[in-house]
Scaffold this motif. Structure first.
Motif, mmCIF file in Angstrom:
data_model
loop_
_atom_site.group_PDB
_atom_site.id
_atom_site.type_symbol
_atom_site.label_atom_id
_atom_site.label_comp_id
_atom_site.label_asym_id
_atom_site.label_seq_id
_atom_site.Cartn_x
_atom_site.Cartn_y
_atom_site.Cartn_z
ATOM 1 N N LYS A 146 0.861 -1.224 -0.020
ATOM 2 C CA LYS A 146 0.048 0.119 0.296
ATOM 3 C C LYS A 146 0.711 1.201 -0.097
ATOM 4 C CE LYS A 146 -3.646 0.100 2.979
ATOM 5 N NZ LYS A 146 -4.566 0.678 2.106
ATOM 6 N N THR A 147 1.872 1.455 0.901
ATOM 7 C CA THR A 147 2.524 2.395 0.871
ATOM 8 C C THR A 147 3.499 2.543 -0.306
ATOM 9 O OG1 THR A 147 4.412 1.262 2.274
ATOM 10 C CG2 THR A 147 2.469 2.482 3.503
ATOM 11 N N ASP A 148 4.012 1.411 -0.805
ATOM 12 C CA ASP A 148 4.921 1.505 -1.999
ATOM 13 C C ASP A 148 4.275 2.097 -3.365
ATOM 14 O OD1 ASP A 148 6.996 0.890 -0.483
ATOM 15 O OD2 ASP A 148 7.094 -1.212 -1.030
ATOM 16 N N GLY A 149 3.002 2.076 -3.192
ATOM 17 C CA GLY A 149 1.985 2.385 -4.474
ATOM 18 C C GLY A 149 0.543 2.129 -4.476
ATOM 19 N N GLY A 150 0.159 0.908 -3.608
ATOM 20 C CA GLY A 150 -0.956 0.558 -3.822
ATOM 21 C C GLY A 150 -2.200 1.796 -3.456
ATOM 22 N N ASP A 151 -1.697 2.313 -2.491
ATOM 23 C CA ASP A 151 -2.697 3.424 -2.118
ATOM 24 C C ASP A 151 -2.813 4.705 -3.139
ATOM 25 O OD1 ASP A 151 -3.528 2.357 0.449
ATOM 26 O OD2 ASP A 151 -2.134 3.674 1.594
ATOM 27 N N GLN A 152 -1.871 4.788 -3.936
ATOM 28 C CA GLN A 152 -1.899 5.779 -4.879
ATOM 29 C C GLN A 152 -2.493 5.198 -6.143
ATOM 30 O OE1 GLN A 152 -0.752 8.841 -4.865
ATOM 31 N NE2 GLN A 152 -1.285 9.325 -7.034
ATOM 32 N N ILE A 153 -2.474 4.080 -6.460
ATOM 33 C CA ILE A 153 -3.193 3.258 -7.578
ATOM 34 C C ILE A 153 -4.583 3.268 -7.207
ATOM 35 C CG2 ILE A 153 -3.603 1.015 -8.612
ATOM 36 C CD1 ILE A 153 -0.617 0.296 -8.132
ATOM 37 N N ALA A 154 -5.111 3.046 -5.966
ATOM 38 C CA ALA A 154 -6.320 3.236 -5.684
ATOM 39 C C ALA A 154 -7.018 4.446 -5.781
ATOM 40 C CB ALA A 154 -6.572 2.761 -4.405
ATOM 41 N N GLU A 155 -6.472 5.593 -5.465
ATOM 42 C CA GLU A 155 -6.774 6.928 -5.891
ATOM 43 C C GLU A 155 -6.824 7.401 -7.234
ATOM 44 O OE1 GLU A 155 -4.364 9.983 -3.764
ATOM 45 O OE2 GLU A 155 -4.229 8.857 -1.933
ATOM 46 N N GLU A 156 -5.919 6.730 -8.054
ATOM 47 C CA GLU A 156 -5.893 7.182 -9.452
ATOM 48 C C GLU A 156 -7.255 6.484 -10.060
ATOM 49 O OE1 GLU A 156 -1.193 7.779 -9.951
ATOM 50 O OE2 GLU A 156 -2.217 6.214 -10.996
ATOM 51 N N LEU A 157 -7.369 5.063 -9.722
ATOM 52 C CA LEU A 157 -8.582 4.390 -10.312
ATOM 53 C C LEU A 157 -9.583 4.708 -9.964
ATOM 54 C CD1 LEU A 157 -7.103 0.650 -10.193
ATOM 55 C CD2 LEU A 157 -7.257 2.009 -12.252
ATOM 56 N N SER A 158 -9.797 5.253 -8.496
ATOM 57 C CA SER A 158 -11.106 5.957 -7.930
ATOM 58 C C SER A 158 -11.487 7.266 -8.823
ATOM 59 C CB SER A 158 -10.944 6.421 -6.525
ATOM 60 O OG SER A 158 -11.050 5.257 -5.660
ATOM 61 N N LYS A 159 -10.457 7.991 -9.324
ATOM 62 C CA LYS A 159 -10.681 9.184 -9.971
ATOM 63 C C LYS A 159 -11.219 8.726 -11.403
ATOM 64 C CE LYS A 159 -8.605 13.311 -11.946
ATOM 65 N NZ LYS A 159 -7.183 14.069 -11.966
ATOM 66 N N ALA A 160 -10.430 7.848 -11.963
ATOM 67 C CA ALA A 160 -11.002 7.203 -13.322
ATOM 68 C C ALA A 160 -12.296 6.765 -13.309
ATOM 69 C CB ALA A 160 -10.078 6.236 -13.782
ATOM 70 N N LEU A 161 -12.777 6.197 -12.129
ATOM 71 C CA LEU A 161 -13.966 5.380 -11.965
ATOM 72 C C LEU A 161 -15.116 6.617 -11.869
ATOM 73 C CD1 LEU A 161 -15.985 2.897 -11.842
ATOM 74 C CD2 LEU A 161 -15.321 2.961 -9.457
#
Length: 541
Positions: A522-537
């Protein structure tokens, strides 16, 4: 002058692209890779999206639409339609950059199928094939060196929107709205697939559809189970373990499972398909509370010797060999793999069945993950823009659907040379299987159908299994959506967790190692991926 955002560097592509392999191809995995319009204006998206015109030239024996599965056909039409009246080519070579999951075919000079393809296409087709596991590295190098073919399967590199804007033809004027009707078989492609092809309000690629057929399930050698008085069904996790025990015999060098059934066991606990929406946020399946129970089951299977000892080594093809030769009568694979198992079976009496996942506690049916809408997307090189109509016509030729003469040739070659007709079914021979492996289905393809001519009962068996499983399968809410962090960091952080998964299953690490590994993910990128995909959604709604 190029802006920093549009500048593509070899270092940037290789840094993010190495180690992605097949899973990094746009839209290929269930990780949410692919395209998003990045445009909140619904009217604009509607205008850009190609019209959908279903091909009605052949009626299925077993219609699948009601169950959200492909149509099934028991025989090939006696008089296939000649769907393409004129060869699409212009006589000049059409170069292709794509991958393969099968052995490289014979060269043109020794390949009758390839020679006939060139005639039917009206242009010499020059294909550069790379094994799928090496494709992203090869693709990154080709992009950086400006050596992409006229047609190229988009690999899993970073900066995909910028790369397509720089290297690919904007297909919007040719394919948006009713414009696509000039290419009727591209118009026949499922609507959801275009989600992975539209960036910034422009169409940059063509989808290669898959959907339900790419859902992973548990195959069984029903014939071997029957020999032992066993049934291809389980009603709980305990039942599954007992079935694996009954099928394993170390004295005969037989292990129930060709590979670790990690996803299948996760399905027993109804883990979300990659992502779920909770409280307005995206949560990854890796954070699911049932992982401890999942690992206990998988660890038990490994310690007992029910999983093949080479499960974590070798090639993807090895698991198919173990299944077909009977050394592992259970294997997790996609529905789309069924035909390959039939074509490469050792024993003609082999019978295949699918075992749906139960809920672990025996209280009902588990939740299978629905396959991604596409397995990849294909773009056209800007260097070939002056031939855009020719190349789109060639891709339209490759997308000709089931029931046409073009589909029959593309999949089975020439009758009497590559296949023979048996009761209205084309059965491919060794020459046909070898020569037809030109990666055509990774250039363009029509909607998948269930058609298994190698075995009289398999088509209906596969259809019924899909009808049972798919209507309740879990979809990935962000399939086809793009995250730059996922493209750059996803392969590395996901691989790190996969390594921990393997270590826990094989007993090299305790189950307690999972929670801190997920926290690091999560700290290495998972949380950032979640944020970007949430925005795309949010933008897609």
């Amino acid at each position: 002058m190029k802006t920093p955002d549009s500048r593509l560097t070899r270092r940037a592509m290789l840094a993010g692209g190495a180690a992605l392999g097949m899973a990094g191809v746009v839209g290929c995995s269930n990780e949410g890779r692919g395209g998003t319009t990045g445009n909140n204006d619904e009217a604009t998206r509607t205008q850009v999206r190609p019209a959908y015109v279903r091909y009605e030239g052949v009626q299925p024996d077993l219609p699948g639409a009601e169950y959200k599965i492909p149509d099934a056909f028991l025989k090939y039409p006696e008089a296939p339609v000649d769907a393409i009246t004129e060869p699409p080519g212009d006589g000049k070579p059409i170069t292709v950059t794509t991958y393969t999951n099968t052995p490289i075919p014979p060269k043109l000079e020794q390949n009758t199928f390839w020679q006939e393809l060139n005639k039917q296409a009206g242009s010499p087709i020059e294909v550069s094939l790379t094994p799928s596991v090496d494709y992203t590295q090869k693709f990154a190098t080709a992009v950086a060196g400006n050596k992409l073919g006229d047609i190229f399967l988009v690999g899993g590199i970073p900066q995909v929107p910028q790369m397509l804007a720089a290297k690919a033809v904007d297909l919007t004027p040719h394919l948006s709205g009713d414009n696509i009707k000039k290419y009727p078989f591209l118009a026949n492609l499922p609507e959801d697939g275009w989600n992975s092809c539209i960036f910034g309000g422009k169409i940059y690629a063509i989808p290669i559809p898959r959907g339900a057929i790419s859902s992973s399930v548990l195959y069984s050698r029903e014939d071997m189970l029957a020999d032992q008085g066993l049934k291809a069904e389980v009603k709980s996790a305990d039942d599954f373990v007992e079935l694996c025990k009954a099928l394993s015999d170390k004295r005969k060098n037989r292990f129930a499972l060709a590979t670790a059934p990690t996803q299948y066991v996760r399905n027993m606990f109804a883990m979300p398909n990659q992502w779920s929406e909770e409280g307005g946020k995206l949560v990854n399946f890796r954070e699911h509370e049932a992982h401890e129970a999942v690992f206990e089951i998988l660890n038990q299977l490994w310690k007992a010797g029910y999983i093949h000892p080479d499960a974590y080594s070798g090639q993807n093809q090895d698991m198919k060999v173990r299944f077909n030769n009977g050394s592992s009568p259970l294997v997790v694979d996609t529905f789309s793999g069924w035909q390959t198992y039939l074509q490469t079976r050792v024993d003609e009496d082999t019978r295949i069945a699918i075992i749906p996942p139960p809920k672990a506690d025996g209280s009902g049916v588990g939740a299978t993950w629905l396959g991604g809408h596409v397995i990849g997307t294909v773009a056209i090189n800007k260097n070939a823009e002056d031939r855009i109509e020719t190349i789109l016509a060639y891709l339209n030729f490759l997308a000709a659907p089931f029931g046409t003469q073009e589909y029959l040739f593309r999949k089975y070659g020439l009758e009497g040379v590559h296949h023979k007709m048996v009761d209205g079914k084309p059965v491919i021979n060794d020459k046909g299987f070898s020569e037809t492996q030109l990666g055509l289905s990774y250039q363009a393809d029509g909607p998948w159908t269930i058609f298994l001519p190698e075995d009289a009962e398999s088509t209906e068996t596969c259809f019924n299994a899909m009808k049972e499983i798919i209507p309740n399968a879990l979809d990935n809410p962000v399939t086809g959506m793009y995250s730059e962090t996922d493209r750059r960091k996803g392969p590395q952080i996901n691989e790190a967790l996969d390594d921990v998964t393997e270590d826990i299953i094989t007993g090299r690490k305790p189950i307690s190692a999972w929670a801190p590994a997920v926290k690091k993910w999560k700290t290495d990128g998972g949380d950032q991926i979640a944020e970007e995909l949430s925005k795309a959604l949010a933008e897609s709604r």
